[in-house]
Design an enzyme around this catalytic site. Sequence first.
Site, PDB file in Angstrom:
ATOM      1  N   GLY A 167       1.858  -5.945   7.637  1.00 32.51           N
ATOM      2  CA  GLY A 167       0.896  -6.739   6.878  1.00 32.51           C
ATOM      3  C   GLY A 167      -0.310  -7.082   7.714  1.00 32.51           C
ATOM      4  O   GLY A 167      -0.686  -6.353   8.639  1.00 32.51           O
ATOM      5  N   SER A 168      -0.906  -8.231   7.420  1.00 35.06           N
ATOM      6  CA  SER A 168      -2.133  -8.643   8.087  1.00 35.06           C
ATOM      7  C   SER A 168      -1.841  -9.238   9.455  1.00 35.06           C
ATOM      8  O   SER A 168      -0.718  -9.668   9.755  1.00 35.06           O
ATOM      9  CB  SER A 168      -2.861  -9.684   7.233  1.00 35.06           C
ATOM     10  OG  SER A 168      -2.135 -10.900   7.200  1.00 35.06           O
ATOM     11  N   LYS A 200      11.989  -8.466   1.238  1.00 36.48           N
ATOM     12  CA  LYS A 200      10.964  -9.222   0.506  1.00 36.48           C
ATOM     13  C   LYS A 200       9.729  -8.337   0.392  1.00 36.48           C
ATOM     14  O   LYS A 200       9.004  -8.111   1.358  1.00 36.48           O
ATOM     15  CB  LYS A 200      10.641 -10.518   1.251  1.00 36.48           C
ATOM     16  CG  LYS A 200       9.746 -11.493   0.473  1.00 36.48           C
ATOM     17  CD  LYS A 200       8.297 -11.235   0.724  1.00 36.48           C
ATOM     18  CE  LYS A 200       7.433 -12.232  -0.048  1.00 36.48           C
ATOM     19  NZ  LYS A 200       6.066 -11.701  -0.307  1.00 36.48           N
ATOM     20  N   HIS A 201       9.485  -7.804  -0.808  1.00 39.17           N
ATOM     21  CA  HIS A 201       8.346  -6.907  -1.001  1.00 39.17           C
ATOM     22  C   HIS A 201       7.105  -7.707  -1.387  1.00 39.17           C
ATOM     23  O   HIS A 201       7.168  -8.907  -1.663  1.00 39.17           O
ATOM     24  CB  HIS A 201       8.671  -5.870  -2.079  1.00 39.17           C
ATOM     25  CG  HIS A 201       8.155  -4.503  -1.761  1.00 39.17           C
ATOM     26  ND1 HIS A 201       6.902  -4.288  -1.216  1.00 39.17           N
ATOM     27  CD2 HIS A 201       8.698  -3.251  -1.915  1.00 39.17           C
ATOM     28  CE1 HIS A 201       6.708  -2.986  -1.050  1.00 39.17           C
ATOM     29  NE2 HIS A 201       7.784  -2.349  -1.448  1.00 39.17           N
ATOM     30  N   ASN A 260       0.800  -1.233   0.000  1.00 38.64           N
ATOM     31  CA  ASN A 260       0.000   0.000   0.000  1.00 38.64           C
ATOM     32  C   ASN A 260       0.832   1.282   0.000  1.00 38.64           C
ATOM     33  O   ASN A 260       0.376   2.313  -0.492  1.00 38.64           O
ATOM     34  CB  ASN A 260      -1.002  -0.006   1.158  1.00 38.64           C
ATOM     35  CG  ASN A 260      -0.357  -0.156   2.523  1.00 38.64           C
ATOM     36  OD1 ASN A 260       0.716  -0.752   2.650  1.00 38.64           O
ATOM     37  ND2 ASN A 260      -0.997   0.367   3.542  1.00 38.64           N
ATOM     38  N   GLU A 318     -11.390  -4.932   9.891  1.00 38.74           N
ATOM     39  CA  GLU A 318     -10.783  -3.730   9.317  1.00 38.74           C
ATOM     40  C   GLU A 318     -11.280  -3.565   7.884  1.00 38.74           C
ATOM     41  O   GLU A 318     -11.138  -4.479   7.069  1.00 38.74           O
ATOM     42  CB  GLU A 318      -9.256  -3.850   9.326  1.00 38.74           C
ATOM     43  CG  GLU A 318      -8.546  -2.669   8.685  1.00 38.74           C
ATOM     44  CD  GLU A 318      -7.039  -2.852   8.627  1.00 38.74           C
ATOM     45  OE1 GLU A 318      -6.331  -1.829   8.477  1.00 38.74           O
ATOM     46  OE2 GLU A 318      -6.567  -4.002   8.731  1.00 38.74           O
ATOM     47  N   GLU A 333       3.766  -4.422  12.356  1.00 38.80           N
ATOM     48  CA  GLU A 333       2.748  -3.386  12.174  1.00 38.80           C
ATOM     49  C   GLU A 333       1.633  -4.042  11.379  1.00 38.80           C
ATOM     50  O   GLU A 333       1.790  -4.339  10.207  1.00 38.80           O
ATOM     51  CB  GLU A 333       3.334  -2.165  11.447  1.00 38.80           C
ATOM     52  CG  GLU A 333       2.452  -0.931  11.580  1.00 38.80           C
ATOM     53  CD  GLU A 333       1.379  -0.856  10.532  1.00 38.80           C
ATOM     54  OE1 GLU A 333       0.243  -1.313  10.806  1.00 38.80           O
ATOM     55  OE2 GLU A 333       1.663  -0.356   9.441  1.00 38.80           O
ATOM     56  N   LEU A 334       0.494  -4.290  12.063  1.00 39.38           N
ATOM     57  CA  LEU A 334      -0.517  -5.191  11.519  1.00 39.38           C
ATOM     58  C   LEU A 334      -1.846  -4.506  11.220  1.00 39.38           C
ATOM     59  O   LEU A 334      -2.880  -5.142  11.186  1.00 39.38           O
ATOM     60  CB  LEU A 334      -0.731  -6.358  12.492  1.00 39.38           C
ATOM     61  CG  LEU A 334       0.547  -7.096  12.894  1.00 39.38           C
ATOM     62  CD1 LEU A 334       0.242  -8.201  13.882  1.00 39.38           C
ATOM     63  CD2 LEU A 334       1.261  -7.645  11.672  1.00 39.38           C
ATOM     64  N   CYS A 353      -3.091   1.794   6.864  1.00 35.21           N
ATOM     65  CA  CYS A 353      -3.247   1.085   8.139  1.00 35.21           C
ATOM     66  C   CYS A 353      -3.827   1.995   9.211  1.00 35.21           C
ATOM     67  O   CYS A 353      -4.664   1.577  10.017  1.00 35.21           O
ATOM     68  CB  CYS A 353      -1.900   0.532   8.595  1.00 35.21           C
ATOM     69  SG  CYS A 353      -1.176  -0.666   7.453  1.00 35.21           S
TER      70      CYS A 353
END
Length: 466
Positions: free
Chosen positions: A209-210, A156-157, A133, A370, A231-232, A265
């Site tokens: 990510g998730s 790792k993108h 994002n 979310e 960071e989720l 986020c």
Amino acid sequence: MPKYVSVDAHSGAPVREYPFHSDAQVRQALDGAEAAGAEWAGRSFAQRAEVLEAVADLFEQRAEKLGRIISREMGKVAAEAAGEAQFSADIFRYYATNGERLAADRTLTESPTSRTVLQHKPLGVLLGIMPWNYPYYQVARFAAPNLMLGNTVLLKHAESVPESAAAIADIMAAAGVPTGVYTNLRATHDQVSHLLIEDPRVRGISLTGSERAGAAVAAQAGAALKKVVLELGGSDPYVVLSAQDIPAAVAAAVQTRLENTGQACNSNKRIIVHADIYEDFVAEAVRVVSQLQPRPPAEITDGVGQRFFGPMSSAGAAEKIVAQIEAAAAAGATVHTGGQRLDGLWASGFYVSPAVLTDVPVGSEVYYEEFFGPVVTIFRAADDAEALRLANDTPYGLGASVFADQPGRAEAFGEHLQAGMVGINGEVPMTEETPFGGVKSSGYGRELGELGMEEFVNKRVICVHK
């Protein structure tokens, strides 16, 4: 064989395919990161800062080109795209300028017979697992402080933004980052788990990510006794207790919510409005959102939430948000406008008309989810106490904000918000100096600012006896 694929978010057409790296290539990358670590860590802060300054310069010089890449690859509108590249430059420059000061030795105790010092030393090879994002900013906030510390980075993108990932790697190489110090990896999930996280040479992992991905990575890293920063995401409350100017309050809330097409986020995913102004607030929000028109992202050069909206990042993202809106409606929510994949000219792209939802049943399954897309969800609070209960009634705790006209009312309310970042009568500023992170299921650890230098570091104590 599966591939990383860059897809035009506006047209839905594939742009370019990138193969996954083989197991041998992943092992070679890890070997290279380890081999490069000693020389990189052995450089002075000033020498590393010179390289990071060059990285910042290139992000700045290439901002327009970089912006075009993410406008195409994940649908970021032009009004935001080049700005993300510039923000990444600011982050690298901040750590180049301040890193040595932030990581300086600190004397803990000193006596005639001894001196005890706290040092900041690099850990070694780090793995970053980054989302789609904010393809540049997310990498910058992880890589910049850790490169400045002397760590090496395997990146790792996300599989949907390979062109953005390659553009960052090109900048690193052109800026003089030594081979092995920063490596772009197109790795599979299995390779990440078994070739990287399980390898003892990888000393830390940062994932944005998730919640599901974060739990899986944290479990694997914990079994291997490795530090993790997570960071989720979040479901941030945006509480409006009072407002003399309803149109202005709504405009601010909608523009904040639709930044990055709602795929942020720390977006204000739950707007909680006091009963005194609720009806007028909802009516104005429906009016504003229903007038927004779709445009190709490269053509949207003014602020989001004003006249136009762009596509979502992928077909999967668009399908998921529509399904969530439908589930909310089935549970009893009111969909006042929007929430559909667009037909006709726009059908091949990933456009979803921005929606306004009210009456999402408190306690329902969808209430705790979310909404990662262009959905303005508004809740009614009878009083400040109910507004606070709603605000904190979430498994997440990333950001929060509260607004009130009366002096002291918002400040008093904000003291009780359960979040890592709280804004009073405004949002927490997104700057390179401001730490970013949350609590509860939003993860743990902090990035940016001085705290960004504190995560992946050996806080070594040296005691010198005189």
